[in-house]
Enzyme design. Structure first.
Site, mmCIF file in Angstrom:
data_model
loop_
_atom_site.group_PDB
_atom_site.id
_atom_site.type_symbol
_atom_site.label_atom_id
_atom_site.label_comp_id
_atom_site.label_asym_id
_atom_site.label_seq_id
_atom_site.Cartn_x
_atom_site.Cartn_y
_atom_site.Cartn_z
ATOM 1 N N GLU A 14 -102.173 -81.430 -101.682
ATOM 2 C CA GLU A 14 -103.380 -80.889 -101.059
ATOM 3 C C GLU A 14 -103.270 -79.383 -100.884
ATOM 4 O OE1 GLU A 14 -102.400 -79.487 -98.084
ATOM 5 O OE2 GLU A 14 -100.467 -80.449 -98.372
ATOM 6 N N GLU A 65 -99.181 -78.902 -101.502
ATOM 7 C CA GLU A 65 -99.516 -78.838 -102.938
ATOM 8 C C GLU A 65 -98.992 -80.023 -103.735
ATOM 9 O OE1 GLU A 65 -98.178 -75.214 -104.746
ATOM 10 O OE2 GLU A 65 -98.996 -73.931 -103.184
#
Length: 348
Positions: free
Chosen positions: A172, A315
């Site tokens: 994310e 991420e």
């Protein structure tokens, strides 16, 4: 909002016994490969096979903005979300490096970034809105927006599985999303905010106390019932968190293995598990991050992660780094000799 039917893994059936016997008879002392043995057993059960394989691994990185950012809960401006998405698309972020290294296909998903991106083959446009509302004052999402995000996440994961993927990892990007994750954890786990909220992208002591205070004010304002998971998610979550939760549920429903990244991804899984507890059977927890609440959240979920490297980037980086361990679990199960085949004497 449709909640998938997810079958729990049968931990005591004939397949589990056959997998355990295969693992135990490899040329090694019993239990000598530690967590990899449990992981091999889990993957075999997920795939319903004594010879499982990993096909077309995919990393889905969901990006979205959060209205709570306007209260100063992050030291970085909201514009960093869109800037990092552009960095992902240009191939310059840590997740690009680690996904390439692991041989994982990377998908970048605009779940709700406060920016209009130019059309790009590398970007999946699943935008629900231009970021959430500020949950200090109002629900972050309407019920309809939240349901849309969950359903789009389910559709994205299902599309990858239909294309041949049987293992998905989730990451994310979203400035202030640690505040949403901490708020969700506080309500759903019935824990005080100060045990859930951390420094995020680098808050100092004053900033951390401000962040805790903002979340506490928001929770007092909404007075949410912890057993209404959909309402909790809509009120405190983000589009990327809701979309990840949906993708995780769909992955488990279709018997794909899930690699869970850090604190934000774990908060999405917390939501998914409160909706459908059997989703946990399909999850591999990549790492324990340096974010303050993550270790406690992993404990609440009853799991032990593969790595503990002090990461706090998000991420999907921890998930990509853990993927070779998942490969190792499958490979030793399929390729390592047994005592009988190697003509090695077993334990007395």
């Amino acid at each position: 909002m449709r909640i998938p039917d997810i079958l729990p893994l049968n931990q005591t059936g004939e397949l589990a016994q056959a997998l355990a016997a295969s693992i135990d008879h490899k040329t090694k002392p019993l239990g000598a490969l530690g967590q990899l043995e449990k992981l091999a057993l889990q993957i075999g059960l997920v795939q319903q096979s004594c010879t499982p394989g990993l096909q077309r691994p995919v990393m889905l990185v969901f990006a979205a903005d959060h209205g709570i950012a306007e209260t100063g809960v992050s030291p970085f401006p909201q514009a960093v979300t869109q800037q990092m998405v552009l960095n992902f698309l240009a191939g310059g972020a840590a997740i690009n490096v680690f996904a390439r290294q692991a041989g994982m296909q990377l998908r970048v998903v605009d779940a709700g970034v406060n920016h209009v991106f130019e059309p790009c083959p590398a970007l999946i446009d699943a935008k629900v809105a231009m970021g959430t509302a500020n949950f200090l004052h109002s629900p972050a999402m309407t019920a309809a927006q939240c349901a849309t995000a969950v359903q789009r996440g389910m559709a994205l994961a299902s599309a990858e599985i239909e294309a041949g993927t049987n293992i998905l990892a989730f990451g994310e990007m979203g400035i202030a999303n640690t505040s949403s994750a901490a708020a969700l954890m506080s309500v759903l786990c019935e824990l005080p905010v100060h045990q859930c909220a951390g420094r995020g992208t680098g808050l100092d002591d004053v900033g951390l106390q401000h962040k805790i205070s903002i979340i506490e004010q928001a929770l007092a304002h909404h007075a949410l019932p912890r057993d209404d998971v959909k309402q909790v998610l809509a009120t405190l979550g983000g589009f990327e968190i809701a979309m990840m939760a949906g993708a995780m549920l769909a992955s488990a429903e279709r018997r794909a293995l899930i690699i869970v990244d850090g604190f934000i991804a774990s908060s999405a899984l917390l939501v998914a598990a409160r909706l459908q507890p059997a989703v946990l059977d399909y999850c591999v927890f990549a790492h324990c991050s340096g974010e303050a609440g993550h270790r406690l959240l992993l404990s609440q979920l009853g799991t032990r992660p593969l790595l503990d490297l002090g990461l706090r980037l998000g991420e999907g980086t921890g998930a990509a780094l853990a993927y070779p361990l998942v490969q190792a679990a499958v490979n030793f199960l399929n390729e390592m000799a047994s005592f009988a085949s190697a003509q090695v004497s077993g334990p007395a």
